[in-house]
Design a protein around this motif. Structure first.
Motif, short mmCIF file in Angstrom:
data_model
loop_
_atom_site.label_atom_id
_atom_site.label_comp_id
_atom_site.label_asym_id
_atom_site.label_seq_id
_atom_site.Cartn_x
_atom_site.Cartn_y
_atom_site.Cartn_z
N PRO A 116 0.83 -1.21 0.00
CA PRO A 116 0.00 0.00 0.00
C PRO A 116 0.86 1.26 0.00
N GLY A 117 0.55 2.15 -0.94
CA GLY A 117 1.27 3.40 -1.03
C GLY A 117 2.66 3.29 -1.61
N ARG A 118 3.04 2.13 -2.14
CA ARG A 118 4.39 1.91 -2.66
C ARG A 118 4.35 1.42 -4.10
N ALA A 119 3.53 2.04 -4.92
CA ALA A 119 3.48 1.67 -6.34
C ALA A 119 4.81 1.96 -7.01
N PRO A 120 5.24 1.15 -7.96
CA PRO A 120 6.50 1.40 -8.67
C PRO A 120 6.50 2.76 -9.35
N ASP A 121 7.65 3.37 -9.42
CA ASP A 121 7.82 4.68 -10.06
C ASP A 121 7.49 4.54 -11.55
N PRO A 122 6.50 5.26 -12.05
CA PRO A 122 6.09 5.10 -13.46
C PRO A 122 7.13 5.59 -14.46
N ARG A 123 8.14 6.36 -13.99
CA ARG A 123 9.17 6.86 -14.90
C ARG A 123 10.18 5.79 -15.29
N LEU A 124 10.20 4.69 -14.56
CA LEU A 124 11.27 3.71 -14.72
C LEU A 124 10.94 2.65 -15.77
N GLU A 177 10.52 6.73 -26.15
CA GLU A 177 9.98 7.54 -25.06
C GLU A 177 8.74 6.87 -24.50
N VAL A 178 8.70 6.77 -23.19
CA VAL A 178 7.53 6.21 -22.49
C VAL A 178 7.11 7.24 -21.45
N GLY A 179 5.96 7.84 -21.66
CA GLY A 179 5.50 8.87 -20.73
C GLY A 179 6.44 10.05 -20.63
N GLY A 180 7.12 10.35 -21.73
CA GLY A 180 8.03 11.50 -21.74
C GLY A 180 9.43 11.19 -21.24
N HIS A 181 9.71 9.93 -20.93
CA HIS A 181 11.03 9.55 -20.42
C HIS A 181 11.70 8.58 -21.39
N LEU A 182 12.97 8.83 -21.68
CA LEU A 182 13.72 8.00 -22.62
C LEU A 182 14.09 6.67 -21.96
N GLN A 183 13.81 5.58 -22.68
CA GLN A 183 14.11 4.24 -22.18
C GLN A 183 14.65 3.39 -23.32
N PRO A 184 15.45 2.36 -23.00
CA PRO A 184 15.83 1.40 -24.03
C PRO A 184 14.58 0.68 -24.55
N ALA A 185 14.54 0.46 -25.86
CA ALA A 185 13.40 -0.23 -26.47
C ALA A 185 13.44 -1.72 -26.15
N PRO A 186 12.30 -2.39 -26.25
CA PRO A 186 12.29 -3.84 -26.07
C PRO A 186 13.22 -4.54 -27.06
N ALA A 187 13.80 -5.63 -26.62
CA ALA A 187 14.68 -6.45 -27.46
C ALA A 187 14.45 -7.90 -27.06
N PRO A 188 14.58 -8.85 -27.99
CA PRO A 188 14.95 -8.67 -29.40
C PRO A 188 13.76 -8.33 -30.27
N ARG A 189 14.01 -8.25 -31.59
CA ARG A 189 12.96 -7.97 -32.58
C ARG A 189 12.52 -9.28 -33.24
N THR A 249 6.01 -11.32 -35.47
CA THR A 249 5.23 -10.90 -34.30
C THR A 249 5.50 -9.43 -33.99
N ILE A 250 4.46 -8.64 -34.00
CA ILE A 250 4.58 -7.22 -33.69
C ILE A 250 4.18 -7.00 -32.24
N SER A 251 5.12 -6.51 -31.44
CA SER A 251 4.84 -6.25 -30.03
C SER A 251 4.33 -4.83 -29.84
N ASP A 252 3.56 -4.64 -28.79
CA ASP A 252 3.12 -3.29 -28.44
C ASP A 252 4.31 -2.45 -28.02
N ARG A 253 4.20 -1.15 -28.21
CA ARG A 253 5.21 -0.25 -27.67
C ARG A 253 5.04 -0.21 -26.14
N PRO A 254 6.13 -0.05 -25.41
CA PRO A 254 6.02 0.02 -23.96
C PRO A 254 5.09 1.15 -23.52
N LYS A 255 4.44 0.94 -22.39
CA LYS A 255 3.52 1.96 -21.89
C LYS A 255 3.72 2.11 -20.38
N LEU A 256 3.19 3.18 -19.85
CA LEU A 256 3.29 3.42 -18.41
C LEU A 256 2.55 2.34 -17.64
#
Length: 346
Positions: A39-47, A321-333, A337-344
């Motif tokens: 409770p009250g300790r949700a993961p940081d959405p920026r990560l 970019e995920v929610g305005g924050h730069l992140q490494p993209a999913p790997a491998p390709r 199969t087309i994967s969804d883009r990462p989301k918050l």
């Protein structure tokens, strides 16, 4: 979620480091990953380690919370937990209980030392786990102390990535007529597995059991980083004869016969001194103009801020970019199969 693991449901007990990294890897491939957090300790959405998850608040100190977790796991394909050995059992959520509820469950356990052994109950971090596997001993320059490669080898390579492989392997087993089971992923074991080739080299007499004197550990002049005139760095890995010959040609070293002794370790320090002087005669960009994209096996050493701007990374969308924050993209390709883009998370 879309991806090769679409339709797979994973429950992740919130933690830090390698457990969430495993959850990220599975979610990136399309699994539905639900994080149970305090409770009250949700993961940081920026990560990046939190992305593409469902979040459920669960108080594991209450009977209601334990029952809620148990109900969620009953309908899952797998779970990820990174507590010390015995914690899940004391909560009433150990493998005996949860596999009785769900015989096909893949119970993924992420620890440093493993579920058993003399050190199983001791505290530790990546630097400790890769110490006893022999990995840390190999990282560093000649005559200097071991240099931890941040926490890539234990936490993420030998930990989270290895658990992701174990989870997918056990899930495949369960889906093809087998049953659920525990995946005991220890960073000591995983980091040892990552050292397989180096142990092979040592076993056949091609690797000295000391730092900074071997082919791939900065001992060789043709496999190292060098400073340029603007205080930046480049890397070369001209191991094969044809690549080494191209290095010599482009760098103007063809007529320097000292460089004929490529594979003579007795000459490496002298040749490294020569390359050190040479690479300081031009800026990093000037060396890139001469060597990048050739068969020299060359690349500029980019900072975190610079990496996202490199044309190769831009074209491949290596960073997103995920929610305005730069992140490494999913790997491998995947080719189909087309994967969804990462989301918050949410």
């Amino acid at each position: 979620m879309a991806g090769p693991l679409a339709g797979i449901n994973i429950i992740e007990f919130a933690g830090i480091g390698p457990g969430p990294f495993c959850g990220m890897m599975l979610a990136d491939q399309g699994a539905t990953v639900t994080v149970l957090h305090r409770p009250g300790r949700a993961p940081d959405p920026r990560l990046a380690l939190s992305r593409s998850r469902k979040l459920v608040e669960v108080d594991l100190k209450s009977e209601e919370g334990i029952q809620k977790a148990r109900d969620l796991v009953r309908n899952a394909d797998g779970l990820i937990e990174g507590f010390r050995p015995g914690v899940m059992e004391r909560l009433g959520l150990g493998p005996d209980v949860l596999l009785a509820d769900n015989p096909n469950l893949v119970f993924g356990r992420m620890t440093g030392w493993g579920q058993y052994g003399p050190l199983a109950q001791a505290a530790g971090h990546d630097i400790n786990y890769i110490s006893i596997s022999g990995a840390l001993h190999t990282f560093g320059r000649a005559g200097d102390k071991p240099t931890p490669p941040i926490n890539m080898i234990g936490d993420f390579g030998g930990g989270g990535m290895m658990l992701a492989l174990g989870m997918v392997s056990a899930l495949l087993h369960a889906k093809t007529g087998g049953s659920g089971q525990v995946v005991d992923c220890a960073m000591t074991d995983g980091s040892a597995a990552l050292m397989a080739m180096i142990f092979d080299f040592h076993n056949v007499g091609q690797w000295k059991d000391e730092r900074g004197v071997n082919l791939l550990d900065t001992g060789a002049h043709f496999y190292d980083t060098y400073e340029t005139s603007d205080g930046k760095y480049i890397s070369i890995g001209s191991i094969e004869p044809q690549f080494y010959a191209e290095l010599r040609e482009v760098a103007g070293l063809t007529d320097d016969h000292d460089f004929d002794a490529q594979m003579d370790p007795r000459q490496w320090s002298v040749l490294k001194d020569k390359l050190t002087v040479l690479f300081k005669t031009k800026t990093r960009d000037q060396w890139c103009a001469l060597m990048e994209g050739t068969d020299i096996c060359f690349a500029p050493v980019l900072s975190l801020a610079e990496a996202k701007e490199h044309p190769h990374n831009v074209e491949r969308e290596t960073f997103v970019e995920v929610g305005g924050h730069l992140q490494p993209a999913p790997a491998p390709r995947y080719s189909k199969t087309i994967s969804d883009r990462p989301k918050l998370p949410g």
